[in-house]
Design a protein around this motif. Structure first.
Motif, PDB file in Angstrom:
ATOM      1  N   UNK A   1       0.836  -1.195   0.000  1.00 43.58           N
ATOM      2  CA  UNK A   1       0.000   0.000   0.000  1.00 43.58           C
ATOM      3  C   UNK A   1       0.877   1.253   0.000  1.00 43.58           C
ATOM      4  N   UNK A   2       2.005   1.176   0.707  1.00 51.31           N
ATOM      5  CA  UNK A   2       2.901   2.328   0.771  1.00 51.31           C
ATOM      6  C   UNK A   2       3.453   2.672  -0.617  1.00 51.31           C
ATOM      7  N   UNK A   3       3.792   1.648  -1.412  1.00 44.38           N
ATOM      8  CA  UNK A   3       4.298   1.899  -2.772  1.00 44.38           C
ATOM      9  C   UNK A   3       3.233   2.567  -3.627  1.00 44.38           C
ATOM     10  N   UNK A   4       1.989   2.137  -3.480  1.00 44.97           N
ATOM     11  CA  UNK A   4       0.894   2.766  -4.221  1.00 44.97           C
ATOM     12  C   UNK A   4       0.720   4.210  -3.782  1.00 44.97           C
ATOM     13  N   UNK A   5       0.830   4.459  -2.474  1.00 45.91           N
ATOM     14  CA  UNK A   5       0.713   5.824  -1.971  1.00 45.91           C
ATOM     15  C   UNK A   5       1.801   6.723  -2.510  1.00 45.91           C
ATOM     16  N   UNK A   6       3.022   6.200  -2.586  1.00 51.27           N
ATOM     17  CA  UNK A   6       4.128   6.984  -3.143  1.00 51.27           C
ATOM     18  C   UNK A   6       3.878   7.294  -4.628  1.00 51.27           C
ATOM     19  N   UNK A   7       3.306   6.335  -5.351  1.00 49.17           N
ATOM     20  CA  UNK A   7       3.049   6.529  -6.787  1.00 49.17           C
ATOM     21  C   UNK A   7       2.054   7.657  -7.029  1.00 49.17           C
ATOM     22  N   UNK A   8       1.118   7.847  -6.106  1.00 46.44           N
ATOM     23  CA  UNK A   8       0.143   8.933  -6.246  1.00 46.44           C
ATOM     24  C   UNK A   8       0.852  10.281  -6.310  1.00 46.44           C
ATOM     25  N   UNK A   9       1.761  10.509  -5.364  1.00 45.48           N
ATOM     26  CA  UNK A   9       2.495  11.757  -5.361  1.00 45.48           C
ATOM     27  C   UNK A   9       3.345  11.945  -6.599  1.00 45.48           C
ATOM     28  N   UNK A  10       3.905  10.849  -7.117  1.00 46.71           N
ATOM     29  CA  UNK A  10       4.750  10.929  -8.308  1.00 46.71           C
ATOM     30  C   UNK A  10       3.937  11.325  -9.549  1.00 46.71           C
ATOM     31  N   UNK A  11       2.695  10.862  -9.629  1.00 43.64           N
ATOM     32  CA  UNK A  11       1.840  11.229 -10.763  1.00 43.64           C
ATOM     33  C   UNK A  11       1.591  12.738 -10.771  1.00 43.64           C
ATOM     34  N   UNK A  12       1.222  13.280  -9.625  1.00 41.44           N
ATOM     35  CA  UNK A  12       0.951  14.721  -9.546  1.00 41.44           C
ATOM     36  C   UNK A  12       2.236  15.519  -9.784  1.00 41.44           C
ATOM     37  N   UNK A  13       3.339  15.020  -9.233  1.00 42.73           N
ATOM     38  CA  UNK A  13       4.623  15.709  -9.420  1.00 42.73           C
ATOM     39  C   UNK A  13       5.039  15.741 -10.890  1.00 42.73           C
ATOM     40  N   UNK A  14       4.558  14.772 -11.667  1.00 43.67           N
ATOM     41  CA  UNK A  14       4.869  14.733 -13.100  1.00 43.67           C
ATOM     42  C   UNK A  14       4.034  15.720 -13.898  1.00 43.67           C
ATOM     43  N   UNK A  15       3.175  16.484 -13.221  1.00 49.35           N
ATOM     44  CA  UNK A  15       2.358  17.487 -13.898  1.00 49.35           C
ATOM     45  C   UNK A  15       1.103  16.926 -14.523  1.00 49.35           C
ATOM     46  N   UNK A  16       0.692  15.722 -14.121  1.00 52.47           N
ATOM     47  CA  UNK A  16      -0.505  15.081 -14.661  1.00 52.47           C
ATOM     48  C   UNK A  16      -1.626  15.177 -13.623  1.00 52.47           C
ATOM     49  N   UNK A  17      -2.760  15.735 -14.008  1.00 56.03           N
ATOM     50  CA  UNK A  17      -3.922  15.807 -13.122  1.00 56.03           C
ATOM     51  C   UNK A  17      -4.995  14.876 -13.671  1.00 56.03           C
ATOM     52  N   UNK A  18      -5.090  13.664 -13.143  1.00 48.59           N
ATOM     53  CA  UNK A  18      -6.097  12.730 -13.635  1.00 48.59           C
ATOM     54  C   UNK A  18      -7.514  13.205 -13.314  1.00 48.59           C
ATOM     55  N   UNK A  19      -8.472  12.691 -14.065  1.00 47.78           N
ATOM     56  CA  UNK A  19      -9.875  12.943 -13.724  1.00 47.78           C
ATOM     57  C   UNK A  19     -10.214  12.255 -12.414  1.00 47.78           C
ATOM     58  N   UNK A  20      -9.598  11.114 -12.166  1.00 49.29           N
ATOM     59  CA  UNK A  20      -9.789  10.392 -10.915  1.00 49.29           C
ATOM     60  C   UNK A  20      -8.568   9.554 -10.625  1.00 49.29           C
ATOM     61  N   UNK A  21      -8.195   9.453  -9.339  1.00 47.18           N
ATOM     62  CA  UNK A  21      -7.052   8.638  -8.931  1.00 47.18           C
ATOM     63  C   UNK A  21      -7.403   8.000  -7.599  1.00 47.18           C
TER      64      UNK A  21
ATOM     65  N   UNK B   1       7.941   2.921 -12.894  1.00 46.48           N
ATOM     66  CA  UNK B   1       9.091   3.390 -12.115  1.00 46.48           C
ATOM     67  C   UNK B   1       8.864   3.198 -10.620  1.00 46.48           C
ATOM     68  N   UNK B   2       7.609   3.239 -10.186  1.00 48.38           N
ATOM     69  CA  UNK B   2       7.274   3.061  -8.767  1.00 48.38           C
ATOM     70  C   UNK B   2       7.008   1.603  -8.412  1.00 48.38           C
ATOM     71  N   UNK B   3       7.496   0.702  -9.259  1.00 46.31           N
ATOM     72  CA  UNK B   3       7.474  -0.746  -8.977  1.00 46.31           C
ATOM     73  C   UNK B   3       6.093  -1.370  -9.023  1.00 46.31           C
ATOM     74  N   UNK B   4       5.242  -0.904  -9.938  1.00 44.33           N
ATOM     75  CA  UNK B   4       3.952  -1.571 -10.133  1.00 44.33           C
ATOM     76  C   UNK B   4       4.205  -3.007 -10.576  1.00 44.33           C
ATOM     77  N   UNK B   5       3.458  -3.944 -10.001  1.00 44.61           N
ATOM     78  CA  UNK B   5       3.644  -5.354 -10.356  1.00 44.61           C
ATOM     79  C   UNK B   5       2.865  -5.729 -11.608  1.00 44.61           C
ATOM     80  N   UNK B   6       1.862  -4.942 -11.954  1.00 41.99           N
ATOM     81  CA  UNK B   6       1.134  -5.154 -13.208  1.00 41.99           C
ATOM     82  C   UNK B   6       0.474  -3.850 -13.618  1.00 41.99           C
ATOM     83  N   UNK B   7       0.198  -3.744 -14.905  1.00 46.91           N
ATOM     84  CA  UNK B   7      -0.379  -2.522 -15.468  1.00 46.91           C
ATOM     85  C   UNK B   7      -1.400  -2.930 -16.520  1.00 46.91           C
TER      86      UNK B   7
END
Length: 507
Positions: free
Chosen positions: A252-272, A323-329
């Motif tokens: 869960x911590x890795x997923x939480x870190x990935x959330x911040x990385x998405x926003x830091x990349x300048x991407x604003x999703x419709x939903x996350x 990059x944030x170590x997702x196990x599947x996409x």
């Protein structure tokens, strides 16, 4: 369920043996109101009143003296003047789907039900707005706007049942609030009836509103300042393209870190959105949407807009997740698959109900950068209290919805659940967040408001309340605690749950 420590939870129940004075007042009020409202609009027997004794927060219940269901705004105005003249508390109620006890009745007051105000009055596709009554459900607005190529962006999980009046009262959000904002960002005007029976509209047709921004003040005021009778909401064009990326993570911590990385990349999703394993397993068993049940956490990231823009954002989000170590996409290949994957998320709350006899849904908000830390601390507290927690929430804006699973039939377990919920909310404040993101304060979080705000701020809140409602008749006892209550709540912590001054007045 309530996050109020049991030792300070008020007894709001209506005794089975109703006192003579209470019966007499009920009969007298009903008789007086028959001169203002039709007979069928007044509910006075206990059998008629019981369905109104709580909202979605079912741990606390109270039976009102009366329930009134007006047919017209003029009847509401007359009712409010009567309540003012007789000093009778009024609690406005929509669909009753709220989760903070905001529509909990006052046992010496009346419930003002707005269920009959359920019409869409105007759909203006040229100017992009809908004018609706407060009893219109959230989803009904988008359904009516869809033939015009428009929709209403805020979409609470309860959108099939919750009403726009309640959305305004609680400043509701939903999956799309990250990109498109909460209710306050999507309402153009509200028309309300004051405690004096005056009909006032806050907001305007322009882009700016001269004077004080009372529209924002009314939105999220939890029925404490006025009763909403009409709302004009902003409609947006349906995006040409919407794509959903689902990423699985080993923690869960890795997923939480990935959330911040998405926003830091300048991407604003419709939903996350984030779901942990208990929520994943429950939702998959319920919706059969293809979630990987061996994942510790899932992120559902929706991108919408023009095709080229969406394709670029999908590629960017996929790179971040990898990059944030997702196990599947996985990227939804069809619109039907996208909707099915969202069905799992939107049905997660009821699905978790299959894992335990009871659960308590918390609503707090934290800075995104604190997600990993707070999720880890919640896991530690879950083990400390021996109460499992399922997480499913609006990760993009840090709006947490941990679901504490428990069995109310076991002695003391509800109390431990309340205590754990309170500690989680206080953790949210500790890391720079708030005690609510969209469910409101109501009765549930009134003690935790003492943690978030100081004496001067709370005093100012009461001053605003007094300006609209001098006698405190509108939804009394909700959202803003008294300073005496805060002193008592602080004392409870210092004295390990034992009230040091039993002579203090209960609230």
């Amino acid at each position: 369920m309530s996050a109020i420590p049991s030792a300070v939870t008020p007894d709001l129940s209506d005794p089975t043996d109703v006192g003579v004075d209470r019966v007499q007042r009920r009969e007298r009020y009903a008789q007086e109101l028959r001169s203002l409202l039709p007979e069928h609009s007044i509910l006075a027997t206990l059998e008629q009143l019981r369905p109104y004794e709580s909202d979605g927060l079912t741990a606390l219940k109270a039976t009102p003296l009366l329930v009134v269901l007006p047919d017209t705004i003029e009847q509401i105005q007359a009712l409010m003047r009567w309540a003012r003249d007789h000093s009778v508390p009024v609690v406005a109620r929509g669909a009753g789907t709220g989760l903070s006890g905001g529509a909990l009745p006052h046992e010496d007051g009346i419930i003002l039900g707005l269920a009959k105000f359920n019409q869409i009055l105007e759909m203006n596709d040229d100017l992009g707005f809908a004018r609706v009554q407060p009893g219109v459900t959230n989803l009904a607005i988008s359904d009516a706007a869809r033939p015009h190529g428009l929709y209403y962006a805020p979409d609470p999980s309860s959108q099939i049942a919750c009403t726009i009046g309640g959305n305004v009262a609680e400043n509701s959000g939903g999956v799309h609030c990250l990109k498109y904002g909460l209710t306050v960002h999507n309402v153009l005007s509200v028309t309300v009836v004051t405690i004096d029976g005056d009909l006032i509209t806050f907001g305007c047709d322009g882009h700016d509103n001269e004077g004080y921004d009372l529209l924002a003040l009314l939105t999220g005021s939890e029925g404490m300042l006025a009763v909403t009778v009409e709302v004009r909401v902003k409609l947006l064009p349906v995006p040409p393209v919407a794509k959903l990326v689902v990423a699985a993570f080993a923690s869960v911590e890795a997923a939480g870190d990935a959330v911040g990385e998405v926003i830091a990349a300048g991407i604003i999703p419709a939903g996350l959105e984030l779901m942990d394993n208990p929520a994943i397993v429950a939702a998959e068993a319920f919706a059969k949407c293809g979630y990987p049940t061996d994942a510790a956490a899932l992120l559902l990231c929706e991108l919408d807009g023009l095709a080229e823009e969406v394709d670029a954002q999908v590629a960017g989000v996929s790179e971040v997740f990898t990059r944030c170590s997702a196990t599947s996409l996985h990227i939804a290949e069809t619109e039907a698959e996208r909707l099915l994957l969202w069905k799992g998320r939107k049905s997660a709350f009821p699905a978790v109900g299959r894992l335990a006899p009871d659960y308590y849904c918390i609503d707090g908000t934290i800075p995104r950068k604190q997600l990993s830390h707070v999720l880890q601390r919640m896991d530690e507290m879950s083990k400390e209290y021996d109460l499992p927690i399922a997480n499913v929430f609006h990760a993009g804006d840090g709006n947490l919805h941990p679901l504490i699973m428990f069995d109310a039939g076991k002695p003391g377990e509800l109390h431990r659940t309340e205590e754990l919920g309170s500690r989680i909310l206080q953790l949210c404040v500790e890391v720079g967040g708030t005690v609510t993101g969209e469910h409101g304060v109501g009765v549930e979080k009134i003690n935790e408001m003492c943690v978030q705000f100081d004496e001067n701020t709370l005093t100012q809140f009461h001053s605003v309340k007094a300006a609209f409602d001098p006698e405190g008749l509108l939804n009394p006892g909700k959202a803003v605690p008294t300073l005496q209550r805060c002193a008592e709540f602080g004392a409870m912590h210092i004295h390990h749950g034992e009230l040091p001054f039993p002579e203090l007045e209960r609230f």
